[in-house]
Design a protein around this motif. Structure first.
Motif, PDB file in Angstrom:
ATOM      1  N   HIS A   1       5.934 -11.785  -1.522  1.00 34.78           N
ATOM      2  CA  HIS A   1       5.738 -10.925  -1.079  1.00 34.78           C
ATOM      3  C   HIS A   1       4.956 -10.235   0.491  1.00 34.78           C
ATOM      4  CE1 HIS A   1       6.601  -6.909  -0.289  1.00 34.78           C
ATOM      5  NE2 HIS A   1       6.881  -6.155  -1.799  1.00 34.78           N
ATOM      6  N   ALA A   2       6.150 -10.529   1.791  1.00 34.55           N
ATOM      7  CA  ALA A   2       5.180 -10.479   2.662  1.00 34.55           C
ATOM      8  C   ALA A   2       4.533  -9.458   2.738  1.00 34.55           C
ATOM      9  CB  ALA A   2       6.264  -9.582   3.366  1.00 34.55           C
ATOM     10  N   ALA A   3       4.234  -8.356   1.683  1.00 29.19           N
ATOM     11  CA  ALA A   3       2.832  -8.165   2.216  1.00 29.19           C
ATOM     12  C   ALA A   3       1.858  -7.628   0.898  1.00 29.19           C
ATOM     13  CB  ALA A   3       3.155  -6.129   2.285  1.00 29.19           C
ATOM     14  N   ARG A   4       0.690  -7.009   0.801  1.00 28.17           N
ATOM     15  CA  ARG A   4      -0.004  -6.554  -0.286  1.00 28.17           C
ATOM     16  C   ARG A   4       0.098  -5.337  -0.339  1.00 28.17           C
ATOM     17  NH1 ARG A   4      -3.653 -10.769   0.316  1.00 28.17           N
ATOM     18  NH2 ARG A   4      -2.151 -12.266  -0.807  1.00 28.17           N
ATOM     19  N   GLY A   5       0.474  -5.145  -1.435  1.00 33.89           N
ATOM     20  CA  GLY A   5      -0.051  -3.571  -1.456  1.00 33.89           C
ATOM     21  C   GLY A   5       0.370  -2.917  -3.122  1.00 33.89           C
ATOM     22  N   ALA A   6       0.721  -1.763  -2.830  1.00 27.07           N
ATOM     23  CA  ALA A   6       1.305  -0.558  -3.842  1.00 27.07           C
ATOM     24  C   ALA A   6       1.863   0.052  -3.928  1.00 27.07           C
ATOM     25  CB  ALA A   6       0.231  -0.116  -5.138  1.00 27.07           C
TER      26      ALA A   6
ATOM     27  N   GLY B   1      12.088  25.737 -10.207  1.00 21.94           N
ATOM     28  CA  GLY B   1      12.636  25.067 -11.143  1.00 21.94           C
ATOM     29  C   GLY B   1      13.033  24.301 -10.136  1.00 21.94           C
ATOM     30  N   GLU B   2      12.334  24.054  -8.614  1.00 20.88           N
ATOM     31  CA  GLU B   2      12.533  23.419  -7.723  1.00 20.88           C
ATOM     32  C   GLU B   2      12.059  21.376  -8.409  1.00 20.88           C
ATOM     33  OE1 GLU B   2      11.079  23.205  -3.325  1.00 20.88           O
ATOM     34  OE2 GLU B   2       9.203  23.446  -4.262  1.00 20.88           O
ATOM     35  N   VAL B   3      12.665  20.961  -7.792  1.00 17.47           N
ATOM     36  CA  VAL B   3      12.647  19.168  -8.039  1.00 17.47           C
ATOM     37  C   VAL B   3      11.681  18.815  -6.614  1.00 17.47           C
ATOM     38  CG1 VAL B   3      13.596  17.196  -8.787  1.00 17.47           C
ATOM     39  CG2 VAL B   3      14.378  19.374  -9.966  1.00 17.47           C
ATOM     40  N   ARG B   4      10.586  17.667  -6.978  1.00 18.70           N
ATOM     41  CA  ARG B   4      10.666  18.051  -5.555  1.00 18.70           C
ATOM     42  C   ARG B   4      10.036  16.046  -5.630  1.00 18.70           C
ATOM     43  NH1 ARG B   4       5.686  19.985  -2.322  1.00 18.70           N
ATOM     44  NH2 ARG B   4       7.973  21.630  -2.825  1.00 18.70           N
ATOM     45  N   ALA B   5      10.044  15.288  -5.150  1.00 13.75           N
ATOM     46  CA  ALA B   5       9.913  13.528  -5.612  1.00 13.75           C
ATOM     47  C   ALA B   5       8.807  13.137  -3.860  1.00 13.75           C
ATOM     48  CB  ALA B   5      11.866  12.526  -5.069  1.00 13.75           C
ATOM     49  N   THR B   6       8.235  12.777  -4.377  1.00 19.95           N
ATOM     50  CA  THR B   6       7.253  12.056  -3.652  1.00 19.95           C
ATOM     51  C   THR B   6       7.297  10.324  -3.880  1.00 19.95           C
ATOM     52  OG1 THR B   6       5.361  12.611  -4.755  1.00 19.95           O
ATOM     53  CG2 THR B   6       5.765  14.178  -3.260  1.00 19.95           C
ATOM     54  N   ILE B   7       6.440  10.192  -2.092  1.00 18.84           N
ATOM     55  CA  ILE B   7       6.750   8.144  -2.535  1.00 18.84           C
ATOM     56  C   ILE B   7       5.268   8.201  -1.471  1.00 18.84           C
ATOM     57  CG2 ILE B   7       7.437   6.337  -1.803  1.00 18.84           C
ATOM     58  CD1 ILE B   7       9.934   7.025  -1.769  1.00 18.84           C
ATOM     59  N   HIS B   8       4.134   6.999  -2.383  1.00 22.51           N
ATOM     60  CA  HIS B   8       2.680   7.137  -1.416  1.00 22.51           C
ATOM     61  C   HIS B   8       2.659   5.593  -1.511  1.00 22.51           C
ATOM     62  CE1 HIS B   8      -0.970   8.130   0.424  1.00 22.51           C
ATOM     63  NE2 HIS B   8      -1.695   6.782  -0.876  1.00 22.51           N
ATOM     64  N   ALA B   9       2.113   5.102  -0.670  1.00 22.14           N
ATOM     65  CA  ALA B   9       2.070   3.453  -0.154  1.00 22.14           C
ATOM     66  C   ALA B   9       1.245   3.420   0.722  1.00 22.14           C
ATOM     67  CB  ALA B   9       3.470   3.615   0.384  1.00 22.14           C
ATOM     68  N   VAL B  10       0.503   1.784  -0.307  1.00 25.11           N
ATOM     69  CA  VAL B  10      -0.652   1.325   0.822  1.00 25.11           C
ATOM     70  C   VAL B  10      -0.560  -0.276   0.934  1.00 25.11           C
ATOM     71  CG1 VAL B  10      -1.831   3.226   0.381  1.00 25.11           C
ATOM     72  CG2 VAL B  10      -1.832   1.336  -1.696  1.00 25.11           C
ATOM     73  N   SER B  11      -0.553  -0.368   1.979  1.00 19.27           N
ATOM     74  CA  SER B  11      -0.357  -2.176   2.270  1.00 19.27           C
ATOM     75  C   SER B  11      -1.363  -2.679   3.428  1.00 19.27           C
ATOM     76  CB  SER B  11       1.108  -1.996   2.482  1.00 19.27           C
ATOM     77  OG  SER B  11       1.791  -1.482   3.384  1.00 19.27           O
ATOM     78  N   ARG B  12      -1.029  -4.559   3.302  1.00 22.77           N
ATOM     79  CA  ARG B  12      -1.445  -4.472   4.541  1.00 22.77           C
ATOM     80  C   ARG B  12      -1.020  -5.993   4.757  1.00 22.77           C
ATOM     81  NH1 ARG B  12      -6.929  -6.737   1.890  1.00 22.77           N
ATOM     82  NH2 ARG B  12      -6.244  -7.954   0.316  1.00 22.77           N
ATOM     83  N   PRO B  13      -0.286  -6.772   5.409  1.00 24.09           N
ATOM     84  CA  PRO B  13      -0.410  -8.067   5.600  1.00 24.09           C
ATOM     85  C   PRO B  13      -0.354  -9.020   4.574  1.00 24.09           C
ATOM     86  CG  PRO B  13       0.041  -7.218   7.723  1.00 24.09           C
ATOM     87  CD  PRO B  13      -1.233  -6.494   6.597  1.00 24.09           C
TER      88      PRO B  13
END
Length: 131
Positions: free
Chosen positions: A62-67, A79-91
């Motif tokens: 992979h071009a990056a290292r992370g999650a 009744g609200e639906v919420r989607a979240t994305i959290h990312a950490v990476s380095r080259p």
């Protein structure tokens, strides 16, 4: 290829493609964690809402290292639906280090695209929550 249903299980390998300046790149990640708090009949879950999420981490090549952590949560009260994305990476590659501004730009573009894909997928299906 977009399968109708794919199991989200720890250890599964996931591949995705991105286009950067008319060039397609394909990368792989492995699902390292799955959190499923959608239990039916669980009074604590029913009172606090329901959630489902997973974490995937990059693999060699992979071009990056992370999650990245993806989570969808249903608020039991509103009744609200919420989607979240959290990312950490380095080259992880020399070309990613050289092109770091472009890589960060591409990463910023992934989040809204992924959230839009989730929204589209949920509109195509009729979700049901058993009680």
């Amino acid at each position: 290829h977009r399968p109708e249903a794919t199991a989200v299980e720890q250890g599964e390998l996931v591949a995705y493609s991105v286009r950067i300046l008319r060039v397609w790149f394909t990368y792989a990640c492995r699902i390292t964690e799955v959190a499923d708090d959608t239990g039916v009949g669980d009074t604590a879950t029913d009172a606090n809402g329901r959630s489902f999420g997973f974490v995937w981490a990059t693999v060699d090549g992979h071009a990056a290292r992370g999650a990245e952590r993806f989570e969808v949560r249903l608020d039991a009260v509103s009744g609200e639906v919420r989607a979240t994305i959290h990312a950490v990476s380095r080259p992880a590659r020399w070309y990613t280090m050289i092109g770091l501004p472009a890589a960060r730009w591409a990463q910023r573009g992934f989040k809204p695209q992924a959230l839009a894909a989730w929204a589209g997928a949920t509109r195509r299906r009729t979700p049901t929550l058993a009680r």
